[in-house]
Design a protein around this motif. Structure first.
Motif, PDB file in Angstrom:
ATOM      1  N   UNK A 107     -50.677 -28.604   0.517  1.00 37.96           N
ATOM      2  CA  UNK A 107     -51.029 -29.525  -0.555  1.00 37.96           C
ATOM      3  C   UNK A 107     -50.778 -30.971  -0.151  1.00 37.96           C
ATOM      4  N   UNK A 108     -49.625 -31.227   0.470  1.00 34.70           N
ATOM      5  CA  UNK A 108     -49.312 -32.580   0.889  1.00 34.70           C
ATOM      6  C   UNK A 108     -50.333 -33.075   1.919  1.00 34.70           C
ATOM      7  N   UNK A 109     -50.766 -32.159   2.804  1.00 36.47           N
ATOM      8  CA  UNK A 109     -51.726 -32.533   3.844  1.00 36.47           C
ATOM      9  C   UNK A 109     -53.163 -32.505   3.351  1.00 36.47           C
ATOM     10  N   UNK A 110     -53.366 -32.254   2.070  1.00 35.65           N
ATOM     11  CA  UNK A 110     -54.689 -32.250   1.438  1.00 35.65           C
ATOM     12  C   UNK A 110     -55.657 -31.288   2.141  1.00 35.65           C
ATOM     13  N   UNK A 111     -55.124 -30.112   2.474  1.00 34.71           N
ATOM     14  CA  UNK A 111     -55.952 -29.101   3.130  1.00 34.71           C
ATOM     15  C   UNK A 111     -56.621 -28.222   2.078  1.00 34.71           C
ATOM     16  N   UNK A 112     -57.946 -28.100   2.183  1.00 33.82           N
ATOM     17  CA  UNK A 112     -58.679 -27.210   1.287  1.00 33.82           C
ATOM     18  C   UNK A 112     -58.497 -25.753   1.688  1.00 33.82           C
ATOM     19  N   UNK A 113     -58.159 -25.528   2.937  1.00 33.94           N
ATOM     20  CA  UNK A 113     -57.952 -24.167   3.436  1.00 33.94           C
ATOM     21  C   UNK A 113     -56.891 -24.220   4.527  1.00 33.94           C
ATOM     22  N   UNK A 148     -50.095 -33.376  16.786  1.00 33.46           N
ATOM     23  CA  UNK A 148     -50.575 -34.707  17.166  1.00 33.46           C
ATOM     24  C   UNK A 148     -51.745 -35.152  16.287  1.00 33.46           C
ATOM     25  N   UNK A 149     -52.561 -34.183  15.805  1.00 33.83           N
ATOM     26  CA  UNK A 149     -53.728 -34.529  14.997  1.00 33.83           C
ATOM     27  C   UNK A 149     -53.354 -35.249  13.713  1.00 33.83           C
ATOM     28  N   UNK A 150     -52.115 -35.108  13.273  1.00 34.94           N
ATOM     29  CA  UNK A 150     -51.717 -35.675  11.982  1.00 34.94           C
ATOM     30  C   UNK A 150     -50.779 -36.879  12.115  1.00 34.94           C
ATOM     31  N   UNK A 151     -50.402 -37.228  13.344  1.00 32.12           N
ATOM     32  CA  UNK A 151     -49.415 -38.290  13.534  1.00 32.12           C
ATOM     33  C   UNK A 151     -50.075 -39.650  13.667  1.00 32.12           C
ATOM     34  N   UNK A 177     -44.998 -41.918   9.568  1.00 38.86           N
ATOM     35  CA  UNK A 177     -46.337 -42.064   9.002  1.00 38.86           C
ATOM     36  C   UNK A 177     -47.227 -40.949   9.539  1.00 38.86           C
ATOM     37  N   UNK A 178     -47.976 -40.342   8.635  1.00 37.13           N
ATOM     38  CA  UNK A 178     -48.889 -39.270   9.035  1.00 37.13           C
ATOM     39  C   UNK A 178     -50.239 -39.497   8.371  1.00 37.13           C
ATOM     40  N   UNK A 179     -51.247 -38.761   8.869  1.00 32.60           N
ATOM     41  CA  UNK A 179     -52.554 -38.732   8.226  1.00 32.60           C
ATOM     42  C   UNK A 179     -52.779 -37.335   7.656  1.00 32.60           C
ATOM     43  N   UNK A 180     -53.363 -37.267   6.477  1.00 29.75           N
ATOM     44  CA  UNK A 180     -53.702 -35.974   5.892  1.00 29.75           C
ATOM     45  C   UNK A 180     -55.034 -35.511   6.461  1.00 29.75           C
ATOM     46  N   UNK A 189     -57.641 -37.956   6.207  1.00 26.35           N
ATOM     47  CA  UNK A 189     -57.291 -39.199   6.889  1.00 26.35           C
ATOM     48  C   UNK A 189     -56.665 -40.220   5.958  1.00 26.35           C
ATOM     49  N   UNK A 190     -55.999 -39.745   4.938  1.00 25.14           N
ATOM     50  CA  UNK A 190     -55.248 -40.636   4.067  1.00 25.14           C
ATOM     51  C   UNK A 190     -53.870 -40.850   4.670  1.00 25.14           C
ATOM     52  N   UNK A 191     -53.456 -42.099   4.701  1.00 24.85           N
ATOM     53  CA  UNK A 191     -52.155 -42.421   5.285  1.00 24.85           C
ATOM     54  C   UNK A 191     -51.043 -42.119   4.295  1.00 24.85           C
ATOM     55  N   UNK A 192     -50.014 -41.415   4.773  1.00 26.83           N
ATOM     56  CA  UNK A 192     -48.854 -41.122   3.944  1.00 26.83           C
ATOM     57  C   UNK A 192     -47.586 -41.308   4.762  1.00 26.83           C
TER      58      UNK A 192
END
Length: 423
Positions: free
Chosen positions: A38-44, A54-57, A85-88, A91-94
């Motif tokens: 949910x935090x990473x905004x994953x639909x699946x 690395x894809x999320x950093x 800092x990470x990207x969901x 690609x939203x920055x959180x």
């Protein structure tokens, strides 16, 4: 991206936690609980599972996170809470607050990371967004290339300007060794050695190979990146294309050292070469021979056919002489129709043979001056061998000049030696 075999989490323990949990094995995400998805905004789940962390950093936090992962994998270790800092997935920055610890998976050390979303803190969130926007705006407008590599020399970030300079997009470069783009791999090692030795470099010279194969000159200013343990974690910095500047500098150097008409060394350069050769003679005690060559009755050609024809003759004369000398010999123009030939590490006997070949090639074939005009001309040569009693190169030149006058006075079209006339 290939997916790992499904990870069997402890019975619904992690799924029920309100805090986000990821489990990593070799930097790959093999488990994410519902809170993490949910935090990473994953639909699946597939948008997260099997992917590299690395894809999320965020690029600026990559080194810190990877250092903690590797430290936990090496030893049983619990990393204290830290903000990153990470990207969901969208690609939203959180910003998250995360702690992690070593987690054994089938005998292999992995990492269990627990984190919470901290982006609700409006002030921090706004600052981070502004910082990220400024970072990307700066990266997108830079004409120089900002880059970052890890400890293994793998490119982890490069700004879009690289496309204009190397012809590669940033995505074609990221993930590849930086050494792939150096025409000489030793250049990359020399750069790394200099950075490690001093902690940074400024305007370090180098070269890179463009996508089209062309080699360009670059200037690099970089600094070392250290991890939280103070160990080498990579390099970041800026490099710029200085090919045009270097070409201009080389052209200015060529103009400063080359005779414009004949293309050989000018007076200043050939005398500098003579100074170097004489110093080697003093230091190493090997033989050194000097010729002064002067075209006989060259003034008559200028007077009868004009200076343009005289220039044509001089260029053809040099072409013929160059065919008779060796790659190790130095030829330069002293002025007018007078030239200096340096025969380094050459015996008198060998030098005599070279001189005779020059005499022959000049006199045996008429010089074509164009417009149906051809002339026959000869050359006189004054020769001398360096002696230790010669205190300066000016004495060598005086000896060769005296020998040249002797050749002129005795009928021209010959080689005379200074030592012969004084013996």
């Amino acid at each position: 991206m290939p997916k790992s075999a499904p990870f069997q989490a402890p019975p619904d323990t992690l799924d029920r936690l309100p805090v986000s949990v990821l489990i990593l094995l070799k930097e790959q995400i093999i488990y994410a609980n519902p809170a993490a998805l949910s935090l990473l905004q994953a639909d699946a789940p597939e948008q997260v599972l099997g992917h590299s962390v690395e894809d999320f950093l965020h690029p600026l936090d990559y080194q810190r996170v990877m250092a903690r992962i590797r430290r936990a994998e090496r030893t049983q270790f619990t990393n204290p809470p830290t903000e990153y800092r990470i990207y969901t997935c969208t690609r939203e920055l959180r910003i998250i607050g995360m702690m992690s610890t070593t987690y054994m998976i089938d005998g292999q050390p992995g990492l269990l990371a627990a984190f919470m979303d901290m982006t609700e803190r409006s002030v921090i969130e706004q600052r981070l967004r502004e910082s990220d926007e400024q970072f990307h705006r700066m990266m997108n407008t830079m004409q120089d290339v900002f880059y970052r590599t890890d400890a293994e020399g793998i490119t982890r970030f490069v700004c879009p300007a690289v496309k204009e300079i190397l012809g590669y997009t940033a995505s074609e470069i990221i993930g590849r060794p930086a050494s792939d783009f150096y025409p000489n791999p030793h250049d990359r090692e020399n750069l790394k050695k200099a950075i490690l030795g001093h902690g940074f470099v400024r305007d370090f010279p180098g070269q890179m190979r463009r996508k089209d194969g062309r080699i360009i000159d670059i200037s690099i200013s970089s600094t070392v990146i250290l991890d939280e343990e103070g160990k080498y974690a990579g390099v970041e910095g800026i490099w710029r294309d200085i090919t045009e500047r270097m070409q201009l500098e080389r052209e200015l150097e060529r103009l400063a050292t080359t005779d414009e008409l004949t293309g050989i060394a000018n007076r200043r350069q050939i005398l500098q070469q003579l100074d170097h050769a004489y110093k080697r003679f003093i230091r190493l005690n090997h033989s050194l021979v000097v010729f002064i060559l002067d075209l006989d009755f060259f003034k008559n050609v200028n007077d009868q056919y004009g200076h343009v024809s005289g220039d044509i003759l001089l260029k053809e004369f040099i072409a013929r002489v160059q065919q008779q000398i060796r790659e190790i010999d130095y030829l330069g123009r002293l002025g007018g129709e007078e030239f200096l030939l340096i025969l380094d590490e050459t015996s008198k006997e060998t030098a005599e043979q070279i001189g005779q070949r020059i005499l022959q090639v000049v006199r045996q074939t008429p010089f074509d001056l164009g417009a149906g005009v051809s002339v026959t001309i000869t050359v006189s040569i004054g020769a001398t061998s360096a002696c230790h009693k010669d205190a300066k190169i000016t004495e060598l030149l005086e000896h060769a000049d005296k020998a040249l006058y002797a050749a002129k006075d005795s009928g021209r079209n010959k080689i005379c030696w200074y030592c012969e006339q004084t013996s």
